[in-house]
Design a protein around this motif. Structure first.
Motif, mmCIF file in Angstrom:
data_model
loop_
_atom_site.group_PDB
_atom_site.id
_atom_site.type_symbol
_atom_site.label_atom_id
_atom_site.label_comp_id
_atom_site.label_asym_id
_atom_site.label_seq_id
_atom_site.Cartn_x
_atom_site.Cartn_y
_atom_site.Cartn_z
ATOM 1 N N THR A 56 35.007 35.554 -10.559
ATOM 2 C CA THR A 56 34.013 34.671 -9.946
ATOM 3 C C THR A 56 34.728 33.531 -9.225
ATOM 4 O OG1 THR A 56 33.737 33.322 -11.952
ATOM 5 C CG2 THR A 56 32.299 35.242 -11.711
ATOM 6 N N THR A 57 36.007 33.350 -9.536
ATOM 7 C CA THR A 57 36.885 32.439 -8.800
ATOM 8 C C THR A 57 36.795 32.670 -7.300
ATOM 9 O OG1 THR A 57 38.470 32.259 -10.622
ATOM 10 C CG2 THR A 57 39.328 31.876 -8.401
ATOM 11 N N THR A 61 37.259 30.830 -3.227
ATOM 12 C CA THR A 61 38.180 31.345 -2.216
ATOM 13 C C THR A 61 37.431 31.622 -0.915
ATOM 14 O OG1 THR A 61 39.535 32.348 -3.938
ATOM 15 C CG2 THR A 61 39.854 33.163 -1.708
ATOM 16 N N ALA A 62 36.280 32.243 -1.040
ATOM 17 C CA ALA A 62 35.473 32.554 0.146
ATOM 18 C C ALA A 62 35.009 31.294 0.857
ATOM 19 C CB ALA A 62 34.274 33.407 -0.253
ATOM 20 N N PHE A 129 46.772 26.372 -1.627
ATOM 21 C CA PHE A 129 45.381 26.828 -1.544
ATOM 22 C C PHE A 129 44.627 26.472 -2.825
ATOM 23 C CE2 PHE A 129 41.976 30.021 -1.749
ATOM 24 C CZ PHE A 129 41.426 29.903 -0.478
ATOM 25 N N CYS A 130 45.258 26.686 -3.978
ATOM 26 C CA CYS A 130 44.604 26.382 -5.249
ATOM 27 C C CYS A 130 44.319 24.897 -5.388
ATOM 28 C CB CYS A 130 45.458 26.872 -6.416
ATOM 29 S SG CYS A 130 45.496 28.674 -6.570
ATOM 30 N N GLN A 131 45.222 24.073 -4.887
ATOM 31 C CA GLN A 131 44.976 22.633 -4.902
ATOM 32 C C GLN A 131 43.756 22.291 -4.053
ATOM 33 O OE1 GLN A 131 46.398 20.273 -6.735
ATOM 34 N NE2 GLN A 131 45.041 18.725 -5.835
ATOM 35 N N GLU A 132 43.639 22.925 -2.923
ATOM 36 C CA GLU A 132 42.474 22.700 -2.064
ATOM 37 C C GLU A 132 41.197 23.220 -2.719
ATOM 38 O OE1 GLU A 132 42.690 23.118 2.237
ATOM 39 O OE2 GLU A 132 44.761 23.753 2.023
ATOM 40 N N MET A 133 41.298 24.340 -3.436
ATOM 41 C CA MET A 133 40.143 24.862 -4.163
ATOM 42 C C MET A 133 39.639 23.847 -5.185
ATOM 43 S SD MET A 133 41.483 28.749 -4.914
ATOM 44 C CE MET A 133 39.982 29.386 -5.676
ATOM 45 N N THR A 134 40.567 23.274 -5.941
ATOM 46 C CA THR A 134 40.204 22.303 -6.966
ATOM 47 C C THR A 134 39.570 21.067 -6.348
ATOM 48 O OG1 THR A 134 42.004 23.091 -8.386
ATOM 49 C CG2 THR A 134 41.085 20.924 -8.889
ATOM 50 N N GLU A 135 40.151 20.598 -5.260
ATOM 51 C CA GLU A 135 39.613 19.418 -4.579
ATOM 52 C C GLU A 135 38.225 19.692 -4.003
ATOM 53 O OE1 GLU A 135 42.595 18.530 -1.718
ATOM 54 O OE2 GLU A 135 44.000 17.699 -3.187
ATOM 55 N N THR A 145 36.539 21.646 -13.348
ATOM 56 C CA THR A 145 36.986 22.909 -12.757
ATOM 57 C C THR A 145 38.377 22.731 -12.172
ATOM 58 O OG1 THR A 145 34.742 23.657 -12.243
ATOM 59 C CG2 THR A 145 36.533 24.632 -10.970
ATOM 60 N N VAL A 146 39.280 23.629 -12.545
ATOM 61 C CA VAL A 146 40.645 23.632 -12.031
ATOM 62 C C VAL A 146 40.999 25.063 -11.650
ATOM 63 C CG1 VAL A 146 43.081 23.202 -12.531
ATOM 64 C CG2 VAL A 146 41.324 21.696 -13.492
#
Length: 386
Positions: A56-57, A61-62, A129-135, A145-146
């Motif tokens: 569901t992560t 990403t989408a 990318f993961c940092q941007e996802m968290t932000e 959420t992290v």
């Protein structure tokens, strides 16, 4: 500041009576049901508990791909992306695919290699990318959420490095559903596309059974890892109401696979049986009378500029309060329809929204003759006093 609290009249509600539905019984470790439009929690079970969320992560990403990328951009597959474990699209290092096609494949079939290829395309590296996802999750309103992975694979991550909550995932999904392209992708039964060269063809078939098993289903995203168990974020629309359901940690094996669908159906049934979209405030309704200065009109009615609708249970509808927030004194000239404040729509301690407040009539300033008479009256009163 004037305030007025108004209990809504029965005539403002839908005439149909809503039967009270039984509380849903779900096996998921964490579950949440939200109004997709507002993000309001309608029901929850351990909805704020940090849990792994598996694939569901890929909802987040989408979101980043849709907001930061370009569907026609060419993605060159790296060695790292090609080496991602199952579920794989079978990408090979050096292949080139269009961004939109990889995004569609990722959401329909949950391809892990496509997710990494997209992350590297958008941000240059998985870590960035993961940092941007968290932000982005925090900006949407997520509280705990992290993201440590763009595809949800978590065997190499601790819970502190990659987790969310049922409520946060519901907020994220509700946000994603505001994007028409996202809604179209997650509801697509299957899609066939080719790489940039046109030599490699691939068909992705949507694995989301919810689309076929529930009336009004919009789909969204399944997930499974050994840590997370079976997970699902779903959405459905009925009678102008869109609900988002989240079930995390539904179990393992065949029982867990079935539980995510059973739990989701139970949440959705409860939601649509209990809640409906109701008009809780009607345009033109007068909430207060405001004093006016510098005008022969000493007071003017103040009313709602527009209707306000909310997804509510029958019991909640009876508890709605409307607070009119306007200045103590308005200054002329005022034309009918002038915005002079806000009406705050509240349910208990929560603010659901607000509606502009308008003057319901004109309040002109004094004419020269009227001002002269007023001055004369004041002078006469003063002379009598002396």
């Amino acid at each position: 500041m004037k305030r007025i609290y108004i209990c809504l009249l029965a005539g403002w509600m839908f005439c149909a009576q809503t039967a009270f539905a039984a509380e849903p019984c779900v096996t998921a470790q964490g579950a949440a049901l939200l109004d997709a439009e507002t993000g309001r929690l309608l029901w929850g079970k351990n909805e704020e508990e940090p849990l792994e969320m598996a694939s569901t992560t890929k909802i987040m990403t989408a979101i980043l791909v849709l907001e930061k990328g370009n569907p026609n951009d060419v993605v060159t597959v790296s060695k790292h992306a090609a080496r991602q474990p199952d579920v794989q699209m079978g990408l090979k290092e050096g292949e080139q695919w269009y961004e939109q096609d990889l995004l569609t494949a990722m959401m329909l079939k949950s391809y892990n290699d496509a997710a990494v290829a997209l992350a590297e395309q958008i941000s240059g590296s998985v870590e960035a990318f993961c940092q941007e996802m968290t932000e982005k999750a925090k900006a949407i309103g997520a509280k705990d959420t992290v993201f440590g992975s763009p595809n949800g694979l978590d065997s190499h991550l601790t819970k502190d490095q990659h987790h969310s909550t049922a409520y946060d995932m519901g907020l994220i999904a509700g946000y994603a559903l505001q994007n028409p392209t996202f809604r179209q992708i997650v509801a697509t039964p299957s899609e066939t596309f080719t790489d940039v060269s046109g030599k490699i063809s691939h068909t992705a078939v949507n694995t989301d059974r919810f689309l076929q098993m529930y009336s009004g289903a919009l789909g969204v995203k399944t997930g499974y890892t050994n840590k997370a168990g079976n997970c699902f974020v779903g959405a459905a629309t009925q009678d102008e109401v869109t609900l988002v359901s989240v079930v995390l940690g539904c179990g393992w094996g065949e029982a867990g696979k079935q539980a995510k669908w059973t739990d989701t159906k139970a949440l959705m049934d409860y939601g649509f049986d209990t809640y409906e979209k109701q008009t809780v405030a009607k345009a033109g309704t007068i909430l207060d009378r405001a004093a006016v200065s510098r005008s022969p009109v000493s007071e003017v009615d103040v009313g709602l500029a527009s209707d306000y609708q909310a997804v509510l249970s029958e019991e909640e509808a009876e508890q709605i309060q409307i607070t009119a927030k306007i200045p103590a004194v308005l200054e002329a000239p005022l034309q009918k329809g002038t915005v002079v404040g806000q009406a705050e729509i509240r349910l208990g301690d929560s603010v659901l929204g607000d509606v502009e407040l308008l003057t319901m009539a004109d309040a002109p300033t004094y004419t020269l003759v009227q001002q002269y008479h007023r001055l004369l009256e004041v002078w006469c009163d003063w002379a009598v006093f002396l």
